[in-house]
Design a protein around this motif. Sequence first.
Motif, PDB file in Angstrom:
ATOM      1  N   PRO A 277      25.691  80.408  43.925  1.00 55.81           N
ATOM      2  CA  PRO A 277      25.194  81.526  43.106  1.00 55.81           C
ATOM      3  C   PRO A 277      23.521  81.951  43.415  1.00 55.81           C
ATOM      4  N   SER A 278      23.439  83.073  43.416  1.00 53.77           N
ATOM      5  CA  SER A 278      21.875  83.590  43.273  1.00 53.77           C
ATOM      6  C   SER A 278      21.466  83.402  41.733  1.00 53.77           C
ATOM      7  N   LYS A 279      20.078  83.593  41.842  1.00 53.49           N
ATOM      8  CA  LYS A 279      19.688  83.824  40.456  1.00 53.49           C
ATOM      9  C   LYS A 279      20.188  85.058  39.659  1.00 53.49           C
ATOM     10  N   GLU A 280      20.202  85.952  40.434  1.00 49.70           N
ATOM     11  CA  GLU A 280      20.898  87.178  39.874  1.00 49.70           C
ATOM     12  C   GLU A 280      22.293  87.118  39.195  1.00 49.70           C
ATOM     13  N   VAL A 281      22.947  86.398  39.783  1.00 51.41           N
ATOM     14  CA  VAL A 281      24.428  85.983  39.443  1.00 51.41           C
ATOM     15  C   VAL A 281      24.337  85.390  38.087  1.00 51.41           C
ATOM     16  N   LEU A 282      23.478  84.255  37.891  1.00 54.85           N
ATOM     17  CA  LEU A 282      23.595  83.423  36.907  1.00 54.85           C
ATOM     18  C   LEU A 282      22.842  84.218  35.783  1.00 54.85           C
ATOM     19  N   LEU A 283      21.882  85.078  36.170  1.00 58.93           N
ATOM     20  CA  LEU A 283      21.197  86.056  34.992  1.00 58.93           C
ATOM     21  C   LEU A 283      22.180  87.059  34.422  1.00 58.93           C
ATOM     22  N   GLY A 284      22.935  87.632  35.400  1.00 61.93           N
ATOM     23  CA  GLY A 284      23.929  88.599  35.078  1.00 61.93           C
ATOM     24  C   GLY A 284      25.015  88.012  34.104  1.00 61.93           C
ATOM     25  N   ALA A 285      25.333  86.831  34.035  1.00 57.23           N
ATOM     26  CA  ALA A 285      26.511  86.360  33.447  1.00 57.23           C
ATOM     27  C   ALA A 285      25.888  85.835  32.076  1.00 57.23           C
ATOM     28  N   GLY A 286      24.373  85.993  32.004  1.00 59.96           N
ATOM     29  CA  GLY A 286      23.943  85.293  30.643  1.00 59.96           C
ATOM     30  C   GLY A 286      23.814  83.948  30.600  1.00 59.96           C
ATOM     31  N   THR A 287      23.816  83.281  31.617  1.00 61.01           N
ATOM     32  CA  THR A 287      24.059  81.884  31.604  1.00 61.01           C
ATOM     33  C   THR A 287      22.745  81.097  30.971  1.00 61.01           C
ATOM     34  N   ASP A 288      23.409  80.028  30.248  1.00 64.64           N
ATOM     35  CA  ASP A 288      22.472  79.338  29.385  1.00 64.64           C
ATOM     36  C   ASP A 288      22.396  77.857  29.733  1.00 64.64           C
ATOM     37  N   PHE A 289      23.254  77.353  30.815  1.00 59.20           N
ATOM     38  CA  PHE A 289      23.169  76.185  31.350  1.00 59.20           C
ATOM     39  C   PHE A 289      23.975  76.220  32.710  1.00 59.20           C
ATOM     40  N   PHE A 290      23.594  75.491  33.627  1.00 63.27           N
ATOM     41  CA  PHE A 290      24.071  75.369  35.086  1.00 63.27           C
ATOM     42  C   PHE A 290      24.126  73.961  35.141  1.00 63.27           C
ATOM     43  N   PHE A 291      25.489  73.644  35.478  1.00 65.13           N
ATOM     44  CA  PHE A 291      25.824  72.347  36.120  1.00 65.13           C
ATOM     45  C   PHE A 291      26.191  72.306  37.599  1.00 65.13           C
ATOM     46  N   ALA A 292      25.268  71.668  38.325  1.00 64.96           N
ATOM     47  CA  ALA A 292      25.240  71.669  39.677  1.00 64.96           C
ATOM     48  C   ALA A 292      24.720  70.524  40.274  1.00 64.96           C
ATOM     49  N   GLY A 293      24.308  70.506  41.559  1.00 65.90           N
ATOM     50  CA  GLY A 293      23.857  69.417  42.211  1.00 65.90           C
ATOM     51  C   GLY A 293      23.298  69.877  43.372  1.00 65.90           C
ATOM     52  N   TRP A 294      22.445  68.673  43.978  1.00 68.75           N
ATOM     53  CA  TRP A 294      21.948  69.055  45.281  1.00 68.75           C
ATOM     54  C   TRP A 294      22.904  69.015  46.473  1.00 68.75           C
ATOM     55  N   ASN A 295      23.026  70.162  47.002  1.00 71.00           N
ATOM     56  CA  ASN A 295      24.197  70.389  48.168  1.00 71.00           C
ATOM     57  C   ASN A 295      25.510  70.598  47.322  1.00 71.00           C
ATOM     58  N   TYR A 296      25.497  70.729  45.834  1.00 68.17           N
ATOM     59  CA  TYR A 296      26.610  71.240  45.155  1.00 68.17           C
ATOM     60  C   TYR A 296      25.784  72.585  44.443  1.00 68.17           C
ATOM     61  N   GLY A 297      25.383  73.423  45.031  1.00 69.06           N
ATOM     62  CA  GLY A 297      25.018  74.768  44.217  1.00 69.06           C
ATOM     63  C   GLY A 297      23.519  75.038  44.520  1.00 69.06           C
ATOM     64  N   MET A 298      23.098  73.782  44.922  1.00 69.14           N
ATOM     65  CA  MET A 298      21.417  73.994  44.970  1.00 69.14           C
ATOM     66  C   MET A 298      20.897  73.078  46.322  1.00 69.14           C
ATOM     67  N   LYS A 299      19.893  73.908  46.996  1.00 71.28           N
ATOM     68  CA  LYS A 299      19.129  73.342  48.020  1.00 71.28           C
ATOM     69  C   LYS A 299      17.902  72.936  47.891  1.00 71.28           C
ATOM     70  N   VAL A 300      17.314  71.703  48.481  1.00 72.71           N
ATOM     71  CA  VAL A 300      16.074  71.643  48.065  1.00 72.71           C
ATOM     72  C   VAL A 300      15.265  72.746  48.510  1.00 72.71           C
ATOM     73  N   GLY A 301      14.046  73.337  47.833  1.00 65.74           N
ATOM     74  CA  GLY A 301      13.498  74.201  48.372  1.00 65.74           C
ATOM     75  C   GLY A 301      14.014  75.503  48.553  1.00 65.74           C
ATOM     76  N   GLY A 302      15.330  75.800  47.666  1.00 63.73           N
ATOM     77  CA  GLY A 302      16.076  77.133  47.631  1.00 63.73           C
ATOM     78  C   GLY A 302      15.821  77.960  46.469  1.00 63.73           C
ATOM     79  N   GLU A 303      16.635  78.761  46.522  1.00 59.66           N
ATOM     80  CA  GLU A 303      16.240  79.786  45.393  1.00 59.66           C
ATOM     81  C   GLU A 303      16.805  79.665  44.162  1.00 59.66           C
ATOM     82  N   VAL A 304      17.657  78.605  44.007  1.00 58.92           N
ATOM     83  CA  VAL A 304      18.264  78.318  42.714  1.00 58.92           C
ATOM     84  C   VAL A 304      18.133  76.598  42.543  1.00 58.92           C
ATOM     85  N   THR A 305      17.020  76.356  41.752  1.00 58.72           N
ATOM     86  CA  THR A 305      16.747  74.940  41.526  1.00 58.72           C
ATOM     87  C   THR A 305      16.258  74.872  39.911  1.00 58.72           C
TER      88      THR A 305
END
Length: 310
Positions: A89-117
């Motif tokens: 997901p992008s930040k915009e996707v998470l914000l658009g959904a009204g997200t108040d918690f993100f369960f993810a991991g490194w290379n499971y939805g997030m990348k080191v130095g990426g947009e979503v961390t």
Amino acid sequence: MRLIFPLLLTLGPPALAYPVTVQSCDREVTFGAAPQAAVSNDINLTEMMLVLGLTDHMVGYTGISGWNKLDTEMRAGVAQLPELSAKYPSKEVLLGAGTDFFFAGWNYGMKVGGEVTPETLAAFDIPVYELTESCAHIMETGKASMEDMYADLLALGTIFGVSERAEELVAGYRATLEAMRAELPPLDRAPRVFVYDSGEDTPFTAGRYAMPTALIEAAGGKNVMDGFEKSWATVGWEAVIEADPEIVLIVNYGDVTAEQKRAFLMENPAFADISAVRNARFVTLDYVEATPGPRNIGAVKTLAEAFRAE
């Protein structure tokens, strides 16, 4: 072990007193209340949420259909939830959904130095809990263990105020594995196992810090890449040939089927002298079984039986 998600969706309100604090990789994360608009990334993390009965606390999930990982059982479990993004997901996707918690991991939805961390989402008051297995990408950790998956379930139990349910699940998983080991015949020695995820020019495999290492050991085997100081990463075929695995564990997902991966190994003359190829010894796990999550327990049984097969 089969997961019957609908039977787990009738939990009562959280009974845990807030605030609560959990360890997430090298961070401590504090929650003043149970999240009400959570998003999980990937099939295995989403199943952790489902098995704890947390769909009422979720607004959706991400990162499943983009890699053809959704099976019939999982499709039924998430029927009431939207997939917000087919891949990361992008930040915009998470914000658009009204997200108040993100369960993810490194290379499971997030990348080191990426947009979503965790750092980029903190600016929008979206706390992140990181999958324990993935912490190896950003910090020094120990070898992958079944305890990693248990730790995630227990942490989610704390975050969402369902600690009792999480503790019962973990205790049940431990008991199931213990009973299974007691019933299986012992092995003379640990068979050498290579994890083949994908790739033809260079194979993508599981190293010391990836969950299959823990699954293989729990089943009585040894990952030939146990000394590879990586989580999921690529190696050279030369290293695989030299290690001479006796069994190849194929991870099944995506556009290339497990049968096609097996055929690639069996039909390539370069691999003819590998014991697993010469003796046609293969075992397949679906992606959701090979990555941290509730289906790890059944995966250990599958591997244990394959290791003991004639």
